[in-house]
Design a protein around this motif. Sequence first.
Motif, PDB file in Angstrom:
ATOM      1  N   ASP A   1       1.375   6.651   2.667  1.00 34.42           N
ATOM      2  CA  ASP A   1       0.497   7.564   3.405  1.00 34.42           C
ATOM      3  C   ASP A   1      -0.868   6.939   3.713  1.00 34.42           C
ATOM      4  O   ASP A   1      -1.744   7.613   4.251  1.00 34.42           O
ATOM      5  CB  ASP A   1       0.329   8.887   2.653  1.00 34.42           C
ATOM      6  CG  ASP A   1      -0.306   8.707   1.283  1.00 34.42           C
ATOM      7  OD1 ASP A   1      -0.535   7.545   0.877  1.00 34.42           O
ATOM      8  OD2 ASP A   1      -0.564   9.726   0.611  1.00 34.42           O
ATOM      9  N   THR A   2      -1.043   5.657   3.396  1.00 39.86           N
ATOM     10  CA  THR A   2      -2.326   5.005   3.695  1.00 39.86           C
ATOM     11  C   THR A   2      -2.522   4.930   5.210  1.00 39.86           C
ATOM     12  O   THR A   2      -1.636   4.484   5.931  1.00 39.86           O
ATOM     13  CB  THR A   2      -2.342   3.564   3.135  1.00 39.86           C
ATOM     14  OG1 THR A   2      -1.936   3.608   1.779  1.00 39.86           O
ATOM     15  CG2 THR A   2      -3.724   2.946   3.261  1.00 39.86           C
TER      16      THR A   2
ATOM     17  N   PRO B   1      -0.405   7.190   9.203  1.00 36.78           N
ATOM     18  CA  PRO B   1       0.048   6.609   7.941  1.00 36.78           C
ATOM     19  C   PRO B   1       0.987   5.435   8.221  1.00 36.78           C
ATOM     20  O   PRO B   1       1.787   5.493   9.152  1.00 36.78           O
ATOM     21  CB  PRO B   1       0.784   7.765   7.257  1.00 36.78           C
ATOM     22  CG  PRO B   1       1.044   8.774   8.329  1.00 36.78           C
ATOM     23  CD  PRO B   1      -0.009   8.594   9.364  1.00 36.78           C
TER      24      PRO B   1
ATOM     25  N   GLU C   1      -7.178  -4.747   4.435  1.00 40.72           N
ATOM     26  CA  GLU C   1      -6.137  -5.703   4.036  1.00 40.72           C
ATOM     27  C   GLU C   1      -6.024  -6.858   5.026  1.00 40.72           C
ATOM     28  O   GLU C   1      -5.807  -7.994   4.634  1.00 40.72           O
ATOM     29  CB  GLU C   1      -4.768  -5.004   3.954  1.00 40.72           C
ATOM     30  CG  GLU C   1      -4.738  -3.723   3.137  1.00 40.72           C
ATOM     31  CD  GLU C   1      -4.994  -3.965   1.659  1.00 40.72           C
ATOM     32  OE1 GLU C   1      -4.592  -5.032   1.163  1.00 40.72           O
ATOM     33  OE2 GLU C   1      -5.614  -3.086   1.013  1.00 40.72           O
TER      34      GLU C   1
ATOM     35  N   ALA D   1       0.854  -1.192   0.000  1.00 40.50           N
ATOM     36  CA  ALA D   1       0.000   0.000   0.000  1.00 40.50           C
ATOM     37  C   ALA D   1       0.884   1.233   0.000  1.00 40.50           C
ATOM     38  O   ALA D   1       2.066   1.166   0.351  1.00 40.50           O
ATOM     39  CB  ALA D   1      -0.911  -0.008   1.234  1.00 40.50           C
ATOM     40  N   GLU D   2       0.315   2.363  -0.400  1.00 42.79           N
ATOM     41  CA  GLU D   2       1.065   3.625  -0.390  1.00 42.79           C
ATOM     42  C   GLU D   2       1.457   3.963   1.050  1.00 42.79           C
ATOM     43  O   GLU D   2       0.716   3.673   1.989  1.00 42.79           O
ATOM     44  CB  GLU D   2       0.187   4.753  -0.948  1.00 42.79           C
ATOM     45  CG  GLU D   2      -0.121   4.628  -2.432  1.00 42.79           C
ATOM     46  CD  GLU D   2       1.135   4.655  -3.277  1.00 42.79           C
ATOM     47  OE1 GLU D   2       2.024   5.488  -2.984  1.00 42.79           O
ATOM     48  OE2 GLU D   2       1.246   3.830  -4.216  1.00 42.79           O
TER      49      GLU D   2
ATOM     50  N   GLY E   1      -0.713  11.570   5.319  1.00 42.82           N
ATOM     51  CA  GLY E   1      -1.509  10.603   6.078  1.00 42.82           C
ATOM     52  C   GLY E   1      -1.965  11.119   7.425  1.00 42.82           C
ATOM     53  O   GLY E   1      -3.063  10.802   7.884  1.00 42.82           O
TER      54      GLY E   1
ATOM     55  N   TYR F   1      -7.241   1.838   7.418  1.00 38.14           N
ATOM     56  CA  TYR F   1      -7.678   1.216   6.168  1.00 38.14           C
ATOM     57  C   TYR F   1      -7.000  -0.132   5.981  1.00 38.14           C
ATOM     58  O   TYR F   1      -7.607  -1.093   5.499  1.00 38.14           O
ATOM     59  CB  TYR F   1      -7.346   2.122   4.966  1.00 38.14           C
ATOM     60  CG  TYR F   1      -8.021   3.471   4.964  1.00 38.14           C
ATOM     61  CD1 TYR F   1      -8.850   3.869   6.002  1.00 38.14           C
ATOM     62  CD2 TYR F   1      -7.823   4.356   3.909  1.00 38.14           C
ATOM     63  CE1 TYR F   1      -9.449   5.124   5.991  1.00 38.14           C
ATOM     64  CE2 TYR F   1      -8.426   5.603   3.881  1.00 38.14           C
ATOM     65  CZ  TYR F   1      -9.233   5.984   4.928  1.00 38.14           C
ATOM     66  OH  TYR F   1      -9.820   7.218   4.908  1.00 38.14           O
ATOM     67  N   VAL F   2      -5.723  -0.193   6.348  1.00 38.18           N
ATOM     68  CA  VAL F   2      -4.978  -1.448   6.192  1.00 38.18           C
ATOM     69  C   VAL F   2      -5.539  -2.513   7.139  1.00 38.18           C
ATOM     70  O   VAL F   2      -5.744  -3.660   6.746  1.00 38.18           O
ATOM     71  CB  VAL F   2      -3.476  -1.210   6.442  1.00 38.18           C
ATOM     72  CG1 VAL F   2      -2.719  -2.528   6.498  1.00 38.18           C
ATOM     73  CG2 VAL F   2      -2.911  -0.305   5.354  1.00 38.18           C
TER      74      VAL F   2
END
Lengths: 162, 448
Positions: A18-19, A61, A28, A15-16, B349, A23-24
């Motif tokens: 800055d994710t 992030p 994920e 993943a990027e 982020g 969200y991960v």
Amino acid sequence: MIKLTVNGRAHAVDAEPDTPLLYVLRNELGLNGAKFGCGLGQCGACTVIVDGAAVFSCLMPIALLPGRQVMTIEGLGTEAAPGPVQRAFIAEQAAQCGYCIAGMVMRTQALLARTPDPSAQQIRDGLNPNLCRCGTHMRIIAAVRRAAVSLRAGAPAKAATQ
Amino acid sequence: MEQIARTRLRRGIIITVVIFIVAAAAAGALAWRPGIPAIAPPGRGSFATTEIARGAVLVALGDCAVCHTTMNGRPYAGGRGISTPFGTVYATNITPDSDTGIGRWSLAAFRRAMRDGIDRAGRHLYPVLPYPHFTRATDDDIAAMYAFLMTRTPVRQQAPPNALPFPFSWRPLLAGWNLLFLRPGVWQADPAKDAVWNRGAYLVEAISHCGACHTPHNLLGAEKGGQALAGGDAEGWYAPALQAGSPAPVPWSADALTTYLRTGFESAHGAAAGPMAPVTHQLATLPDADVHAIAVYIASFMPPGRTPLGGAPNGGAPHGEAPQTDATGPATASPSSVADLEAKPIFDGACGACHAADAPMTHAGAPSLALSTVINAPTSRGVVDVILHGLPWREGHAGPYMPAFAAALTDAQIAALTIYLRARYSDRPAWQDVNETVRAARRQEGGT
């Protein structure tokens, strides 16, 4: 690929950088305990523990996380065998809709690891960043007190924080 | 010749010794102050309602509650630790409790504390209590503040003992400090200026003591002469200059300052942080005229404007970060590539949800970081403190909010982010000591 350690298990995530961690975790890793509330660090529904401290996973992030330990509510216990803080929240029936509760539990876990016998004011100040829109605050505070007593009494060590 | 020289030398020694003896005696005499007899706590009936109401305004203008109340604690009950370069001084209980507060203080005792920094028992108070400012207040105003404080609900709460190393723990030392730095005398109006300016000047200098934080202090902790409001330090927080040195990209007008002081937020400057937030909570309760007078006085020292990076100071879209978009990266400034590589994902982020060019918060009126005073300041301390502590919720107060990142970010990550913010949002030179600033701010963490 970014390496994460969540609940003691190592993961490599594509993943990027800055994710947001939230969200991960949810998309994920299938760890859906932490909730998306505001995405702005205002509500606390996404609270997890990183290196022993409660943080908003929506503003975390994953670039920040290599070498650090993440713990989510899934790391505290299971439905069949809940940890001491989870048991206290169940015993006090602290949840109404329940959306904030995973965050409340994680913030409580971090608070009690640092302050095993908190005063009423320390509980209020400690949980201050987390909001509950249903208004079960009295029960949440009772649950924190109960959890503190049970942790001090040496409840099963399963849920000890890092 | 030799004899004359010897006589001169001997005379010099004698004169020096005499001066020392006189100085020591004078210091001893100055240091000793008699106690003022305790009184029975005066009832509410001892004070006229109008006097109490006037005192309420002055006590709020004087920000007494800011230091004399712990975070979310009982108002005026003291106990808050104020960190100073010399150690931590705990604010005392100024509720009228007989034993732990000022319940047994007469007006004369209260006035002496405000003017001379001496408590009822005759002990020297530390100048973290801004008596060098309060000494300029009128007798009437001091009496009104007394009337208000003596009619609050008494709270029984003993402040913790100060954490000051020797010799600072030895209070008679303060007699010497007062000799050097305390200039008694009620504030005098400047006949060349109008009434509003003069009202503002009186409030700023005698009551609100803005200089206690916003003026640089010397090694002995006194405000530096000739540098009034040139920027200082508030419990480790950066207190910006309020005169020609103001780093605010959009110069403060009296109207903008009034809005800021009353709400803790102004759309071309941003939000009050750190110890300034509770100051604005106090000022929010006050008559418009007094806050406006403060604003008029302060604004009269402000410099003409400069154009912030990538945006018209006023009138233009405050969020126009000019050509900088998240897709193309900074156009006007180019952060050093190392800091950029490490810090851009952190910013995107952790900060972008609120501070990116089109984030929801900007639509709610928050200005671009290019307008931020701390990002344009001569020191990085303000940025570091805001990242570490955020702008916390305070019970019973509405106001700007930012989450704290002390637990989320390591020192190195905060330093990288700080360097990135400066390079991206300001055209001023890079800060040189960011790593040390982060370490210093961490050491003080929890002190506020």
